[in-house]
Design a protein around this motif. Structure first.
Motif, PDB file in Angstrom:
ATOM      1  N   VAL A 545       0.848  -1.191   0.000  1.00 11.47           N
ATOM      2  CA  VAL A 545       0.000   0.000   0.000  1.00 11.47           C
ATOM      3  C   VAL A 545       0.879   1.234   0.000  1.00 11.47           C
ATOM      4  O   VAL A 545       1.835   1.329   0.776  1.00 11.47           O
ATOM      5  CB  VAL A 545      -0.922   0.023   1.241  1.00 11.47           C
ATOM      6  N   SER A 546       0.547   2.176  -0.868  1.00  7.55           N
ATOM      7  CA  SER A 546       1.310   3.429  -0.937  1.00  7.55           C
ATOM      8  C   SER A 546       0.339   4.598  -0.798  1.00  7.55           C
ATOM      9  O   SER A 546      -0.731   4.604  -1.415  1.00  7.55           O
ATOM     10  CB  SER A 546       2.059   3.515  -2.272  1.00  7.55           C
ATOM     11  N   MET A 547       0.725   5.569   0.032  1.00  5.15           N
ATOM     12  CA  MET A 547      -0.104   6.750   0.260  1.00  5.15           C
ATOM     13  C   MET A 547       0.394   7.900  -0.621  1.00  5.15           C
ATOM     14  O   MET A 547       1.605   8.143  -0.711  1.00  5.15           O
ATOM     15  CB  MET A 547      -0.036   7.145   1.745  1.00  5.15           C
ATOM     16  N   TYR A 548      -0.522   8.622  -1.257  1.00  2.68           N
ATOM     17  CA  TYR A 548      -0.129   9.760  -2.079  1.00  2.68           C
ATOM     18  C   TYR A 548       0.353  10.908  -1.196  1.00  2.68           C
ATOM     19  O   TYR A 548      -0.267  11.244  -0.188  1.00  2.68           O
ATOM     20  CB  TYR A 548      -1.300  10.247  -2.930  1.00  2.68           C
ATOM     21  N   THR A 549       1.478  11.479  -1.542  1.00  2.00           N
ATOM     22  CA  THR A 549       1.968  12.700  -0.919  1.00  2.00           C
ATOM     23  C   THR A 549       2.288  13.697  -2.016  1.00  2.00           C
ATOM     24  O   THR A 549       2.396  13.345  -3.192  1.00  2.00           O
ATOM     25  CB  THR A 549       3.246  12.428  -0.091  1.00  2.00           C
ATOM     26  N   GLU A 550       2.445  14.953  -1.631  1.00  2.00           N
ATOM     27  CA  GLU A 550       2.696  15.988  -2.630  1.00  2.00           C
ATOM     28  C   GLU A 550       4.020  15.775  -3.352  1.00  2.00           C
ATOM     29  O   GLU A 550       4.213  16.231  -4.479  1.00  2.00           O
ATOM     30  CB  GLU A 550       2.662  17.356  -1.956  1.00  2.00           C
ATOM     31  N   GLU A 551       4.951  15.036  -2.718  1.00  2.00           N
ATOM     32  CA  GLU A 551       6.234  14.766  -3.366  1.00  2.00           C
ATOM     33  C   GLU A 551       6.056  13.890  -4.608  1.00  2.00           C
ATOM     34  O   GLU A 551       6.831  13.987  -5.571  1.00  2.00           O
ATOM     35  CB  GLU A 551       7.192  14.074  -2.390  1.00  2.00           C
ATOM     36  N   LEU A 552       5.031  13.030  -4.603  1.00  2.00           N
ATOM     37  CA  LEU A 552       4.793  12.164  -5.766  1.00  2.00           C
ATOM     38  C   LEU A 552       4.331  12.966  -6.968  1.00  2.00           C
ATOM     39  O   LEU A 552       4.513  12.564  -8.103  1.00  2.00           O
ATOM     40  CB  LEU A 552       3.739  11.108  -5.431  1.00  2.00           C
ATOM     41  N   GLY A 553       3.626  14.108  -6.695  1.00  2.40           N
ATOM     42  CA  GLY A 553       3.135  14.936  -7.795  1.00  2.40           C
ATOM     43  C   GLY A 553       4.280  15.636  -8.473  1.00  2.40           C
ATOM     44  O   GLY A 553       4.241  16.028  -9.611  1.00  2.40           O
TER      45      GLY A 553
END
Length: 553
Positions: A545-553
């Motif tokens: 499971v991976s949580m979206y963070t602003e760094e991924l954007g």
């Protein structure tokens, strides 16, 4: 003797032990009683059985009274008590069948005691059905017609319940203290504390946690004196939620555990739900994720059972109501038929036959029209289902998912509630289709959906948006809870036994989670961000499971 039985009737919910003792003394010499007094005694014995938890024994005794010639006021009270007995044992169909009878007969009852009992049962039961307007109507009737202080106390309690359910806070607040004082002054401590519990919940609902804590301290000793487990569980469960809100985690945990002790066999009552939720959040705050997961699973299981029970209860209520309406219609039709026969009895035989032929023709026409209408309605329903739901898994297809998800997200945005989205697909699913055939692949998709649905709430929006890709919108859910839910589903998918497909192969899934905190409430953005997070999970080795963070954007 009737006066002694009336005194026992008043005593039954004030002092159960004394009530049982005095009832046994009167029952020693039944031959000295009149037939009415014997029936009254059996009614009180049924109360005694239900107070001891012997609901099956109470039901047998009560229904045996209906099978013989009994005074009308006793019959009415027997039906009213059967509503409570069958509701507690979850025999809802019988409970609501008697409820409809009580509601039809209550205005014609001449006995004041019987009428007050019937109105109290009606107000209480309609509150339990969330029919708060109807409950308020009967509660107000009871208050207006009460001739005893006990009945007035009960009516005030039912009114408070209905006002709380309707959200009429101004009327609710102004009635609480007056109602509590009245019940306390007339030794109705259980009802006084039930009203206090409702006001306590009101303070928690409006996030007045410090005031709620002070209020709890002011009446908890009175609650303990009642020795009433249902009341104790309700108050302690609410107190556990209050201490959690005040970040008093040790106290919250202790109160939650005591709630479970007093809840007994009530596996999915509101106090039990409160206790499991508090224990989950306390352990989560301590980073004891194993215990947090254990209590979260218990909480979701109890929540589902509670929701299912409410559905069954509502369904049984409407079925019972419809059955009685059908019986009334049949009686009305029989009356009309009898009138028609009376008017036609002097007509010539030929005219009678012609009229019967005309009536038969009309019935055939009505039956044909009804049949065609039914086919048309069922066809439309079938086509609507085909257009909105995935034919393989039974959950929403992409089109229907998008519509339902937007409605849920708009609601959360309007009420400033959190929302989260889980996106997942099956790892190496193409290999399953290629190696074992599409039938095995279809079986795997069905099992994945069936497994994941066990952990979802009724208001979660679950859809199949691609071949092996699924999405879930969770209204009112923060990102950490959504991630925990995704982790539960991921672990459950990995444990699916694939032997049922005829083959043995691994089933794994990669999950991406986004939330309104970082992605807003637009479905398109939530899906895009969850997709980025899922892509990260794939890159990191899959089956995670991976949580979206602003760094991924």
């Amino acid at each position: 003797m009737t006066a002694r039985l009336d005194a026992l009737d008043d005593l039954k919910v004030v002092n159960v032990a004394e009530f049982s003792e005095k009832l046994a003394i009167i029952a020693e010499n039944p031959a000295e009683l009149t037939q009415y007094q014997q029936d009254y005694l059996e009614l009180l014995q049924s109360y005694e059985k239900s107070l001891r938890g012997d609901f099956d024994g109470a039901a047998v005794l009560l229904e045996s009274m209906l099978a013989r010639d009994t005074a009308p006021e006793i019959v009415f009270r027997v039906k009213a008590l059967l509503v409570n007995v069958f509701a507690v044992t979850r025999n809802y169909r019988n409970a609501f069948s008697y409820l409809e009878q009580v509601s039809r007969e209550v205005q014609s009852v001449t006995s004041t005691r019987a009428k007050e009992h019937g109105l109290s049962v009606l107000a209480y039961t309609y509150n339990q059905l969330s029919e708060f307007d109807i409950a308020r109507f009967y509660a107000q009737l009871l208050i207006n017609s009460a001739t005893s202080e006990k009945a007035l106390c009960h009516g005030r309690h039912h009114l408070i319940e209905s006002l709380y359910g309707l959200g009429q806070w101004e009327l609710f607040s102004t009635n609480v203290e007056l109602s509590v004082s009245h019940c306390v002054n007339h030794r109705e401590l259980i009802f006084a504390n039930l009203i206090r519990l409702k006001y306590y919940n009101y303070l928690l609902l409006h996030e007045q946690y410090q005031q709620a804590d002070e209020y709890y301290q002011s009446f908890i000793d009175s609650v303990a004196k009642t020795n009433y487990p249902f009341l104790l569980a309700g108050v302690l469960g609410a107190a556990a939620k209050n201490n959690l809100a005040l970040a008093q985690y040790d106290a919250a945990e202790e109160l939650a555990r005591r709630t479970l002790q007093y809840s007994g066999s009530s596996e999915f009552s509101v106090p039990v739900l409160n206790a499991y939720d508090v224990l989950y959040q306390v352990n989560h705050s301590r980073r004891d994720y194993n215990k947090a997961l254990e209590y979260h699973i218990k909480y979701t299981s109890a929540l589902k059972a509670n929701s299912d029970d409410r559905f069954v209860r509502q369904q049984a209520y409407h079925v019972a109501k419809a059955e009685i309406e059908v019986k009334d219609q049949r009686l009305a039709l029989l009356d009309k038929d009898n009138e028609l026969l009376f008017l036609q009895k002097n007509l010539y035989e030929q005219e009678v036959q012609q009229n019967r032929l005309i009536m038969l023709l009309l019935l055939l026409i009505v039956a044909l029209v009804s049949f065609m209408a039914y086919r048309g309605m069922s066809g439309r329903s079938r086509f609507k289902k085909m257009a909105e739901y995935d034919q393989l898994t039974g959950i929403s297809n992409r089109y229907h998912f998008n519509n339902q998800a937007r409605v849920a997200l708009d609601y959360c945005e309007l009420d400033a509630k959190p929302a989260a989205l889980i996106l997942f697909d099956l790892d190496y699913f193409k290999n399953i289709n290629d190696q074992y055939g599409h039938a095995a692949g279809d079986w795997a998709l069905q099992q994945v959906v069936k497994t994941c649905r066990n952990f979802m709430r009724n208001n979660d929006v679950f859809g199949r948006i691609g071949g092996e890709e699924f999405a879930v919108v969770l209204p009112g859910c923060h990102a950490d809870k959504a991630a925990l839910m995704a982790e539960i589903c991921r672990d459950a998918i990995a444990t699916i036994d694939t032997k049922g497909s005829g083959y043995t192969f691994p089933l794994r899934a990669s999950f991406g989670v986004s939330s309104s905190d970082t992605s807003g409430y637009q479905l398109k953005q939530l899906l895009a961000d969850a997709d980025l997070a899922m892509y990260k999970a794939k890159q990191s080795g899959r089956d995670q499971v991976s949580m979206y963070t602003e760094e991924l954007g």
